[in-house]
Design a protein around this motif. Structure first.
Motif, PDB file in Angstrom:
ATOM      1  N   PRO A   1      -0.290  -2.347   6.808  1.00  0.00           N
ATOM      2  CA  PRO A   1      -0.438  -2.553   8.065  1.00  0.00           C
ATOM      3  C   PRO A   1      -1.757  -2.232   8.496  1.00  0.00           C
ATOM      4  CG  PRO A   1       0.736  -0.363   7.448  1.00  0.00           C
ATOM      5  CD  PRO A   1       0.564  -1.300   6.275  1.00  0.00           C
ATOM      6  N   ALA A   2      -2.294  -3.068   9.684  1.00  0.00           N
ATOM      7  CA  ALA A   2      -3.184  -2.808  10.155  1.00  0.00           C
ATOM      8  C   ALA A   2      -3.287  -3.186  11.840  1.00  0.00           C
ATOM      9  CB  ALA A   2      -4.441  -4.159   9.739  1.00  0.00           C
ATOM     10  N   PRO A   3      -3.920  -2.202  12.494  1.00  0.00           N
ATOM     11  CA  PRO A   3      -4.095  -2.485  13.859  1.00  0.00           C
ATOM     12  C   PRO A   3      -4.829  -3.777  14.203  1.00  0.00           C
ATOM     13  CG  PRO A   3      -5.586  -0.821  13.245  1.00  0.00           C
ATOM     14  CD  PRO A   3      -4.953  -1.161  11.906  1.00  0.00           C
ATOM     15  N   ILE A   4      -4.451  -4.096  15.544  1.00  0.00           N
ATOM     16  CA  ILE A   4      -5.279  -5.485  16.170  1.00  0.00           C
ATOM     17  C   ILE A   4      -6.237  -4.681  17.392  1.00  0.00           C
ATOM     18  CG2 ILE A   4      -3.388  -5.674  17.722  1.00  0.00           C
ATOM     19  CD1 ILE A   4      -4.277  -8.696  17.228  1.00  0.00           C
ATOM     20  N   GLN A   5      -7.069  -5.504  17.352  1.00  0.00           N
ATOM     21  CA  GLN A   5      -8.053  -5.037  18.460  1.00  0.00           C
ATOM     22  C   GLN A   5      -8.809  -6.172  19.198  1.00  0.00           C
ATOM     23  OE1 GLN A   5      -9.256  -1.753  19.298  1.00  0.00           O
ATOM     24  NE2 GLN A   5      -7.413  -1.287  18.181  1.00  0.00           N
ATOM     25  N   VAL A   6      -8.568  -6.242  20.347  1.00  0.00           N
ATOM     26  CA  VAL A   6      -9.279  -7.418  21.220  1.00  0.00           C
ATOM     27  C   VAL A   6     -10.613  -7.215  21.743  1.00  0.00           C
ATOM     28  CG1 VAL A   6      -8.838  -9.043  22.985  1.00  0.00           C
ATOM     29  CG2 VAL A   6      -6.744  -8.209  21.781  1.00  0.00           C
ATOM     30  N   PHE A   7     -11.482  -7.751  21.540  1.00  0.00           N
ATOM     31  CA  PHE A   7     -12.983  -7.407  21.904  1.00  0.00           C
ATOM     32  C   PHE A   7     -13.297  -8.353  22.879  1.00  0.00           C
ATOM     33  CE2 PHE A   7     -12.499  -5.978  17.568  1.00  0.00           C
ATOM     34  CZ  PHE A   7     -13.440  -4.895  17.552  1.00  0.00           C
ATOM     35  N   THR A   8     -14.305  -7.828  23.707  1.00  0.00           N
ATOM     36  CA  THR A   8     -15.155  -8.393  24.805  1.00  0.00           C
ATOM     37  C   THR A   8     -16.429  -7.959  24.572  1.00  0.00           C
ATOM     38  OG1 THR A   8     -15.076  -8.692  27.081  1.00  0.00           O
ATOM     39  CG2 THR A   8     -14.816  -6.511  26.597  1.00  0.00           C
TER      40      THR A   8
ATOM     41  N   GLY B   1      -8.213   2.346   7.147  1.00  0.00           N
ATOM     42  CA  GLY B   1      -8.267   1.120   6.540  1.00  0.00           C
ATOM     43  C   GLY B   1      -8.600  -0.130   7.062  1.00  0.00           C
ATOM     44  N   PRO B   2      -8.180  -1.481   7.042  1.00  0.00           N
ATOM     45  CA  PRO B   2      -8.946  -2.526   7.637  1.00  0.00           C
ATOM     46  C   PRO B   2      -8.416  -2.643   8.925  1.00  0.00           C
ATOM     47  CG  PRO B   2      -7.158  -3.154   5.904  1.00  0.00           C
ATOM     48  CD  PRO B   2      -7.388  -1.838   5.891  1.00  0.00           C
ATOM     49  N   ILE B   3      -8.946  -3.444   9.840  1.00  0.00           N
ATOM     50  CA  ILE B   3      -8.763  -3.621  11.184  1.00  0.00           C
ATOM     51  C   ILE B   3      -8.596  -5.139  11.514  1.00  0.00           C
ATOM     52  CG2 ILE B   3      -9.390  -3.336  13.573  1.00  0.00           C
ATOM     53  CD1 ILE B   3     -10.451  -0.698  12.903  1.00  0.00           C
ATOM     54  N   LEU B   4      -7.862  -5.607  12.235  1.00  0.00           N
ATOM     55  CA  LEU B   4      -7.549  -6.926  12.676  1.00  0.00           C
ATOM     56  C   LEU B   4      -8.419  -7.217  13.907  1.00  0.00           C
ATOM     57  CD1 LEU B   4      -6.413  -9.911  11.802  1.00  0.00           C
ATOM     58  CD2 LEU B   4      -4.375  -9.261  12.863  1.00  0.00           C
TER      59      LEU B   4
ATOM     60  N   GLU C   1       0.067   7.244  11.257  1.00  0.00           N
ATOM     61  CA  GLU C   1      -0.124   6.159  10.540  1.00  0.00           C
ATOM     62  C   GLU C   1      -1.457   5.442  11.182  1.00  0.00           C
ATOM     63  OE1 GLU C   1       1.559   1.626   9.276  1.00  0.00           O
ATOM     64  OE2 GLU C   1       2.841   3.125  10.300  1.00  0.00           O
ATOM     65  N   PHE C   2      -2.155   4.967  10.658  1.00  0.00           N
ATOM     66  CA  PHE C   2      -3.616   4.607  10.992  1.00  0.00           C
ATOM     67  C   PHE C   2      -3.275   3.301  11.866  1.00  0.00           C
ATOM     68  CE2 PHE C   2      -7.290   1.588  10.331  1.00  0.00           C
ATOM     69  CZ  PHE C   2      -8.182   2.304  10.996  1.00  0.00           C
TER      70      PHE C   2
ATOM     71  N   TYR D   1       1.061  -1.375  -0.064  1.00  0.00           N
ATOM     72  CA  TYR D   1       0.142  -0.135  -0.102  1.00  0.00           C
ATOM     73  C   TYR D   1       0.973   1.359   0.119  1.00  0.00           C
ATOM     74  CZ  TYR D   1      -3.904   3.111   1.436  1.00  0.00           C
ATOM     75  OH  TYR D   1      -4.768   4.244   1.403  1.00  0.00           O
ATOM     76  N   GLU D   2       0.582   2.085  -0.908  1.00  0.00           N
ATOM     77  CA  GLU D   2       1.866   3.168  -1.070  1.00  0.00           C
ATOM     78  C   GLU D   2       0.979   4.601  -0.904  1.00  0.00           C
ATOM     79  OE1 GLU D   2       3.578   2.706  -4.944  1.00  0.00           O
ATOM     80  OE2 GLU D   2       4.749   0.939  -4.239  1.00  0.00           O
ATOM     81  N   GLU D   3      -0.288   4.361  -0.609  1.00  0.00           N
ATOM     82  CA  GLU D   3      -0.862   5.771  -0.505  1.00  0.00           C
ATOM     83  C   GLU D   3      -0.909   6.347   0.998  1.00  0.00           C
ATOM     84  OE1 GLU D   3      -5.119   5.396  -1.809  1.00  0.00           O
ATOM     85  OE2 GLU D   3      -4.714   4.081  -3.848  1.00  0.00           O
ATOM     86  N   LYS D   4      -1.699   7.179   1.120  1.00  0.00           N
ATOM     87  CA  LYS D   4      -1.463   8.023   2.347  1.00  0.00           C
ATOM     88  C   LYS D   4      -1.640   7.054   3.467  1.00  0.00           C
ATOM     89  CE  LYS D   4      -2.658  12.271   4.714  1.00  0.00           C
ATOM     90  NZ  LYS D   4      -3.764  13.442   4.862  1.00  0.00           N
ATOM     91  N   GLU D   5      -0.515   6.767   4.267  1.00  0.00           N
ATOM     92  CA  GLU D   5      -0.739   5.774   5.518  1.00  0.00           C
ATOM     93  C   GLU D   5      -1.653   5.989   6.535  1.00  0.00           C
ATOM     94  OE1 GLU D   5       3.385   5.245   6.885  1.00  0.00           O
ATOM     95  OE2 GLU D   5       3.816   4.070   5.238  1.00  0.00           O
TER      96      GLU D   5
END
Length: 427
Positions: A115-122, A37-40, A67-68, A29-33
């Motif tokens: 790159p994607a951020p990770i989110q742990v849910f409850t 975007g997607p989230i893991l 960066e997102f 991905y070369e556009e604006k960081e």
């Protein structure tokens, strides 16, 4: 070997092509960081329904160039019965690693890696959200702990649990005798002194001269003739000292000839234009008390030797010192100069020193005269209600005192504050 290689090539071909058999193209991905975007997502507790829509929220004000995947995010969604949201564990899950997600464009068959951020849910059940958990009592917690100990504990732990059960007091068995115990306690406590009476008894037991707890000025705290009886005060003759021509001649008539405190005050009073006769009598009485303090250990039972040692001191003064500051041994005519008598003598002496010193005394001089430690002398002044502190230069000038501001002095202040008894804690 040939067959193995063939299988490997088929497996590689499967990774490199899509389901239709066409080869996919990978690109970064070369556009604006900073773009969204997607989230893991990680759902360790429950897998949400596909119908639940999630929204992403940024914590705080995020900079446009951040960066997102590095932003602090909160992702949340809900259905009619359940709320699902990300927790603080998301930051811990991202420590030391970095996650990437591939997004495939079906039209161009291009897989974009970013790159994607990770989110742990409850999750939180809405029906239980407003319910307050029932707090368990200490007895319930102990019972639950004992049950676990009986089931999974060691033999030693199980033995301790059974011993505690045997030693437990049955409170219900005490209900019948509670009233009798309470009546017994009330009967016993009726004879205890009140707080005011206890304070009065404590004040009476202090080894210090009689004092006025309601005094408004330091001069009202210790009355002179409650320390020196009027008859003994009148018997002190100061004419010989006033008529002497030098300090050496004056000190030859004083019982404590080596005392710097006595020498300084005798010289200061006699060399003034108008000698203070009352203050001079007090100084001579302090001198007699110093000589008595040194000699009473050995001579308290030899009246003639004590009179010779305290030459120039009136006989009724010596008799008064023996009467007030020594004790008769039980069943005997002999007297003793005990530790309690010493404290009583010193506190009476220091109360007179404070009067002569305008209630600000240099304790170092007295410690040297009596050959005692400065700590011990300061303790006796504290018994009188003094504070041991340094005086500033203006205070020294106001009190017409000479000396360094670094020297600590005993200062008598009102209202009186006596040192509190120390309570020793058990180790």
């Amino acid at each position: 070997m040939a067959s193995t290689a063939t299988k490997k090539r088929k497996r590689d071909d499967l990774y490199e092509s899509d389901i239709s058999g066409e080869q996919a193209t990978l690109q970064l991905y070369e556009e604006k960081e900073s773009a969204v975007g997607p989230i893991l997502a990680s759902f360790p507790a429950i897998t949400p329904s596909k119908s639940i829509a999630f929204k992403c929220y940024a914590q705080g004000k995020a900079k446009s160039d951040v960066e997102f995947s590095s932003r602090k995010l909160v992702v949340a969604g809900e259905s009619d019965t359940v709320e699902i949201f990300s927790t603080n564990e998301s930051e811990e899950a991202a420590v030391g690693c970095r996650y990437y997600v591939g997004v495939r464009n079906k039209r161009t068959n291009v897989v974009t890696i970013r790159p994607a951020p990770i989110q742990v849910f409850t999750r939180n059940v809405k029906a239980l959200k407003n319910l307050t958990p029932i707090a368990s009592s200490s007895a319930e917690r102990i019972a639950a702990r004992n049950a676990l100990g009986e089931t999974f504990g060691t033999k030693k732990a199980q033995k301790a649990i059974r011993a505690a059960e045997r030693n437990k007091v049955d409170v219900s068995a005490m209900q019948g005798v509670t009233s009798h115990i309470q009546e017994s306690i009330e009967a016993k406590t009726q004879s205890l002194p009140t707080q005011e009476k206890a304070k009065e008894l404590e004040d009476e037991s202090r080894n210090i001269p009689p004092f006025n707890a309601e005094a408004k000025t330091p001069s009202e705290v210790y009355e002179l003739h409650k320390i020196i009886p009027q008859a003994e005060f009148n018997a002190i003759d100061i004419n010989e000292i006033l008529q002497a021509s030098s300090d050496y001649e004056r000190m030859s008539s004083v019982p404590s000839r080596r005392s710097d405190w006595v020498r300084h005050h005798v010289s200061s009073i006699c060399n003034s234009s108008k000698p203070d006769k009352k203050a001079l009598k007090i100084v001579l009485y302090v001198s007699a008390m110093m000589a008595f303090y040194v000699s009473a250990h050995k001579l308290c039972n030899d009246r003639d030797a004590l009179q010779q040692r305290l030459s120039g001191v009136p006989s009724n003064v010596i008799d008064g010192l023996l009467e007030r500051f020594t004790d008769n041994l039980r069943g005997s005519s002999e007297r003793r100069f005990s530790t309690e008598n010493q404290i009583m003598l010193l506190t009476h002496m220091f109360a007179l020193c404070l009067r002569v010193d305008n209630y600000v005394t240099d304790t170092t001089v007295l410690a040297n005269d009596l050959k005692e430690t400065i700590i011990r002398i300061n303790q006796y002044f504290k018994l009188l209600g003094c504070k041991i502190e340094k005086l500033s230069a203006p205070e020294l000038a106001r009190l017409e005192l000479q000396g360094s501001t670094e020297v600590k002095r005993a200062v008598l202040k009102v209202p009186l504050e006596f040192p509190k008894a120390r309570i020793r804690r058990k180790n």
